[in-house]
Write a protein that holds these residues in place. Structure first.
Motif, PDB file in Angstrom:
ATOM      1  N   ARG A  16       0.824  -1.210   0.000  1.00  0.00           N
ATOM      2  CA  ARG A  16       0.000   0.000   0.000  1.00  0.00           C
ATOM      3  C   ARG A  16       0.859   1.262   0.000  1.00  0.00           C
ATOM      4  O   ARG A  16       0.500   2.274  -0.616  1.00  0.00           O
ATOM      5  N   CYS A  40       2.089   1.848  -3.563  1.00  0.00           N
ATOM      6  CA  CYS A  40       1.005   2.423  -4.369  1.00  0.00           C
ATOM      7  C   CYS A  40       0.803   3.892  -4.019  1.00  0.00           C
ATOM      8  O   CYS A  40       0.611   4.737  -4.908  1.00  0.00           O
ATOM      9  N   MET A  57      -6.737  -4.485  -2.823  1.00  0.00           N
ATOM     10  CA  MET A  57      -6.410  -3.140  -3.287  1.00  0.00           C
ATOM     11  C   MET A  57      -7.047  -2.847  -4.642  1.00  0.00           C
ATOM     12  O   MET A  57      -7.472  -1.715  -4.907  1.00  0.00           O
ATOM     13  N   LEU A  89      -7.706   1.088  -5.980  1.00  0.00           N
ATOM     14  CA  LEU A  89      -6.411   1.741  -5.849  1.00  0.00           C
ATOM     15  C   LEU A  89      -5.546   1.536  -7.084  1.00  0.00           C
ATOM     16  O   LEU A  89      -4.778   2.428  -7.466  1.00  0.00           O
TER      17      LEU A  89
END
Length: 235
Positions: free
Chosen positions: A150, A153, A188, A193
């Motif tokens: 995460r 990203c 995700m 995302l």
């Protein structure tokens, strides 16, 4: 061949001494290894940087010269060296090992190098900053945890790319990590995302350093690995 095997066995023994240790011990391993790392990489048959860069290039439409690349777990700079040969010019490196960063600095490729032990310290990168984020070979038990995906990203520009690789070492903990990683990737994606561009298993990721004896090395000389490429959502 005998000299090659002896050298491989030396490296293999060194790595097994640090197997399944805590993150701080792993950092000590790489600090000690840093000066000899690039000499040992050919012995390990470590193809992950090439597999990752090839995957990115087959899907990267933007100007390479203008792209800003975050090289996470950059080590001595193997990924940046490959990418620079192919036209990329702007790199920021992050690693948990001071020794590795000292070697990366000698390449002259990085505009900035940042020390951070991922999983215990946050990724030192501004949000929505990088056209490409690479993390090659760092995921694993005692290394970088799944949760860091995460953060990778988050650091990527909308529409930018995240490329991650992991080795398929034949141990139960690695099988669990693969399942957890792909579950997180899927979650995700469901959250909007990013989207998956490519996710493939690759042969000959690297030589098998975790087998129990020399006969096993001969029978299963190479392990496979996974290469994942995601594109961050524009919204």
């Amino acid at each position: 061949m005998s000299d090659f095997s002896k050298s491989f066995e030396d490296v293999r023994t060194f790595l097994r001494d640090y197997k399944n240790t805590d993150p701080e011990k792993q950092v000590q391993c790489y600090d000690v290894w840093a000066e000899k790392y690039e000499k040992d990489v050919p012995l390990l048959g470590y193809n992950a940087p090439t597999l990752a860069v090839n995957c990115l290039l087959s899907n990267f439409p933007e100007s390479r010269e203008a792209a800003l690349v975050l090289d996470v777990a950059c080590g001595t700079g193997l990924v940046a060296k490959l990418m620079s040969e192919l036209g990329f010019r702007h790199f920021v490196g992050v690693d948990g090992s001071k020794g590795m960063l000292e070697q990366a600095a000698k390449t002259g490729l990085y505009q900035d190098l940042r020390l951070a032990l991922l999983g215990t310290q946050p990724l030192p990168a501004q949000a929505d900053m990088f056209d490409v984020v690479m993390m090659v070979g760092a995921l694993g038990v005692g290394f970088v945890p799944v949760s860091v995906a995460r953060e990778l990203c988050h650091a990527t520009k909308p529409g930018g790319f995240v490329c991650i690789t992991r080795g398929g070492h034949r141990v139960e903990s690695t099988y669990r990590l693969k399942a957890d990683l792909e579950k997180e990737f899927q979650l995700m994606e469901e959250e909007g995302l990013w989207t998956c561009v490519e996710a493939k298993e690759k042969d000959k990721y690297m030589r098998n350093v975790h087998s129990n004896n020399k006969r096993d090395v001969q029978e299963e000389e190479y392990i496979s690995g996974s290469v994942y490429l995601y594109r961050k959502s524009l919204k």
